[in-house]
Motif scaffolding. Sequence first.
Motif, short mmCIF file in Angstrom:
data_model
loop_
_atom_site.label_atom_id
_atom_site.label_comp_id
_atom_site.label_asym_id
_atom_site.label_seq_id
_atom_site.Cartn_x
_atom_site.Cartn_y
_atom_site.Cartn_z
N SER A 51 0.81 -1.21 0.00
CA SER A 51 0.00 0.00 0.00
C SER A 51 0.84 1.26 0.00
CB SER A 51 -0.89 0.03 1.24
OG SER A 51 -1.62 -1.16 1.35
N THR A 52 0.25 2.32 -0.49
CA THR A 52 0.88 3.63 -0.48
C THR A 52 0.90 4.19 0.94
OG1 THR A 52 0.06 3.97 -2.70
CG2 THR A 52 0.78 5.93 -1.51
N VAL A 53 2.03 4.79 1.31
CA VAL A 53 2.20 5.27 2.68
C VAL A 53 2.55 6.74 2.66
CG1 VAL A 53 3.45 4.92 4.84
CG2 VAL A 53 3.18 3.02 3.26
N LEU A 54 1.91 7.51 3.54
CA LEU A 54 2.28 8.91 3.70
C LEU A 54 2.84 9.12 5.11
CD1 LEU A 54 2.32 11.84 2.65
CD2 LEU A 54 0.04 12.11 3.65
N ILE A 55 4.08 9.56 5.17
CA ILE A 55 4.74 9.76 6.46
C ILE A 55 4.82 11.25 6.75
CG2 ILE A 55 6.80 9.26 7.81
CD1 ILE A 55 7.42 7.09 5.62
N THR A 56 4.27 11.64 7.88
CA THR A 56 4.31 13.06 8.23
C THR A 56 5.01 13.26 9.56
OG1 THR A 56 2.14 12.85 9.26
CG2 THR A 56 2.19 13.65 7.00
N GLY A 57 5.50 14.45 9.77
CA GLY A 57 6.17 14.77 11.02
C GLY A 57 7.07 15.99 10.81
N GLU A 58 7.42 16.63 11.92
CA GLU A 58 8.28 17.81 11.84
C GLU A 58 9.65 17.44 11.27
OE1 GLU A 58 8.70 19.58 15.69
OE2 GLU A 58 6.55 19.93 15.90
N THR A 59 10.44 18.44 11.00
CA THR A 59 11.77 18.20 10.47
C THR A 59 12.61 17.37 11.45
OG1 THR A 59 13.78 19.23 9.68
CG2 THR A 59 12.61 20.41 11.39
N GLY A 60 13.34 16.40 10.91
CA GLY A 60 14.27 15.62 11.74
C GLY A 60 13.63 14.59 12.65
N ARG A 106 4.18 6.14 -26.11
CA ARG A 106 3.51 5.06 -25.39
C ARG A 106 3.73 5.17 -23.90
NH1 ARG A 106 5.04 -0.41 -28.22
NH2 ARG A 106 5.06 -0.85 -26.00
N SER A 107 2.78 4.67 -23.16
CA SER A 107 2.96 4.76 -21.72
C SER A 107 3.67 3.51 -21.20
CB SER A 107 1.62 4.95 -21.03
OG SER A 107 0.73 3.95 -21.45
N VAL A 108 4.23 3.67 -20.02
CA VAL A 108 5.02 2.62 -19.41
C VAL A 108 4.28 2.14 -18.16
CG1 VAL A 108 7.23 2.14 -18.27
CG2 VAL A 108 7.12 3.80 -20.15
N LYS A 109 4.18 0.83 -18.01
CA LYS A 109 3.52 0.30 -16.82
C LYS A 109 4.55 0.06 -15.72
CE LYS A 109 -0.73 -1.98 -18.18
NZ LYS A 109 -1.42 -0.75 -17.78
N VAL A 110 4.17 0.34 -14.50
CA VAL A 110 5.08 0.03 -13.39
C VAL A 110 4.33 -0.67 -12.27
CG1 VAL A 110 6.94 1.72 -13.55
CG2 VAL A 110 4.74 2.40 -12.58
N ASP A 111 5.10 -1.46 -11.53
CA ASP A 111 4.54 -2.17 -10.39
C ASP A 111 5.45 -1.84 -9.22
OD1 ASP A 111 3.39 -3.94 -8.66
OD2 ASP A 111 4.54 -5.64 -9.40
N LEU A 112 5.04 -0.89 -8.42
CA LEU A 112 5.92 -0.48 -7.31
C LEU A 112 5.10 0.06 -6.15
CD1 LEU A 112 5.51 2.67 -7.92
CD2 LEU A 112 7.66 2.55 -9.09
N ARG A 113 5.78 0.23 -5.02
CA ARG A 113 5.12 0.87 -3.88
C ARG A 113 5.54 2.33 -3.84
NH1 ARG A 113 3.92 -0.61 1.57
NH2 ARG A 113 5.50 -2.23 1.66
N VAL A 114 4.58 3.17 -3.51
CA VAL A 114 4.88 4.59 -3.37
C VAL A 114 4.87 4.95 -1.88
CG1 VAL A 114 4.12 6.94 -3.89
CG2 VAL A 114 3.85 5.12 -5.60
N THR A 115 5.96 5.55 -1.43
CA THR A 115 5.93 6.16 -0.09
C THR A 115 6.25 7.64 -0.28
OG1 THR A 115 8.23 5.57 0.27
CG2 THR A 115 6.62 4.14 1.27
#
Length: 455
Positions: A171-180, A277-286
């Motif tokens: 699954s796609t993951v979004l990581i949030t938090g202050e700097t550092g 032409r478009s390119v297909k990809v199979d990857l995880r997005v973070t």
Amino acid sequence: MEPARGLVLLVDDEEKILKVLGRALRDDGHEVVATTSAREAQRLLHERAFEVLVVDNRMPEKSGLDMIRDLVSTTPEAERPQVLMMTAHATIEGAIEAMKLGAFDYLQKPFEVEELLVAVRRALAQERLRTQHRYLLSERDEEFNHYGMVGRSRAIQDVIRRIELVAQSRSTVLITGETGTGKELAARAIHDRSAQRSMPLIKVNCAAIPETLLESELFGHVRGAFTGAASNKRGKFALADGGTIFLDEIGTMTPALQAKLLRVLQEREFEPLGAERSVKVDLRVTAATNRNLPRMVSEGSFQEDLYYRLSVIPIEIPPLRERREDVPLLVEHFVRRHADRMGKRIERVEDAALELLAGYDWPGNVRELENTIERAVVLSPGPFIGPADISIVGVASAPAPGLPSLRLHQNVEWAERETVKRALERTGGVKKQAAELLGISQRALSYYLSKYHVD
Ligand SMILES: Nc1ncnc2c1ncn2[C@@H]1O[C@H](COP(=O)(O)OP(=O)(O)OP(=O)(O)O)[C@@H](O)[C@H]1O
Ligand SMILES: [Mg+2]
């Protein structure tokens, strides 16, 4: 590139062939051990770490194929040499079988000596790449085991648990938090614990790449797509295929790129700039950001759809000041890391120093703490780190000029240490006079001297 020269084991029951091929290989710079006996070859394989094995298939004692079978069943893949099989037309099935078992290539007799030389060079190059790749992987494991996410607070334990769960998905993951706070560390941990860990993890810092270049950086371009596009270029999405792409500082992406990214997340395909032409990809997005994306959505600077696509699994890393109980563990961890790196012996961080560290607000979070510890390790004479060794430089929210922080306790200690130091400087190190200047007893002065390690 330097031509690869390696350690080669050459096995053929015909003395004459052995001589000719052996000489050619030596002339090409390799160290060659040659034998006419398959059994002898097996003994040699146990003895030395050959990089390439060149073996004839038809031999009286044992066929080349059987030798390869033995090798596969007795030796872990990482320790086997690259195998080249020599075969006559009649035994081509044997060669194919050898390839299935993991042989690098085969040469069909009769072949030119030059063909063998090329094949051996290629096998060596392959072997070196394999070794390098293995080394990088083990280095990464080491880094992760020793220097992974440290923390015992409830908050960080929750983060770690979530990382472990999400690593098992794609699954796609979004990581949030202050700097550092450790957003990048978390992204790496997810990849390293996933089933795709041996595939690439490609990081793109969206803030560091100029907007005009980011699109081709992400999606690639074909030759002539724009002025300066002199050749085809694969984008990061294509490079990360099969693995993970980590989009750092996603909050800085322009609306146009946000739209393109949204499409990739929806369709799992994209078009390189100028491509038909478009390119297909199979990857995880973070993705990671220290910005408040929901607020950006309501202000209209971040696409709402994209936000939802990205935050399938949100991971929020709380600031260090909200998990102060992690400070001592982090301190120990960073002391060890930097002392090891420097080859310095640090036995202990004194309680007073830990208190000082735990009391500070760390606007730069774990990174600021790490920098502070690195400084202390470098500057302290060792083997103890006391409060006097800690100097907090601070990042944002600067305290009043002349004071190290906004923490009362910390400032009081700082003032005590400075006053004692200055009095000693004034008296040229004569303690009796310094105590008088300070208006305290000599006993009290010795206490401060040992508390702050002032000599
Ligand atoms: N829980 C932790 N345990 C050990 N080290 C940590 C931890 N959190 C962060 N670090 C270390 O602190 C430093 C900063 O972490 P990282 O780069 O992941 O932060 P970030 O959130 O991506 O920062 P930025 O927002 O500035 O990009 C790194 O050296 C990282 O290894
Ligand atoms: Mg970061």
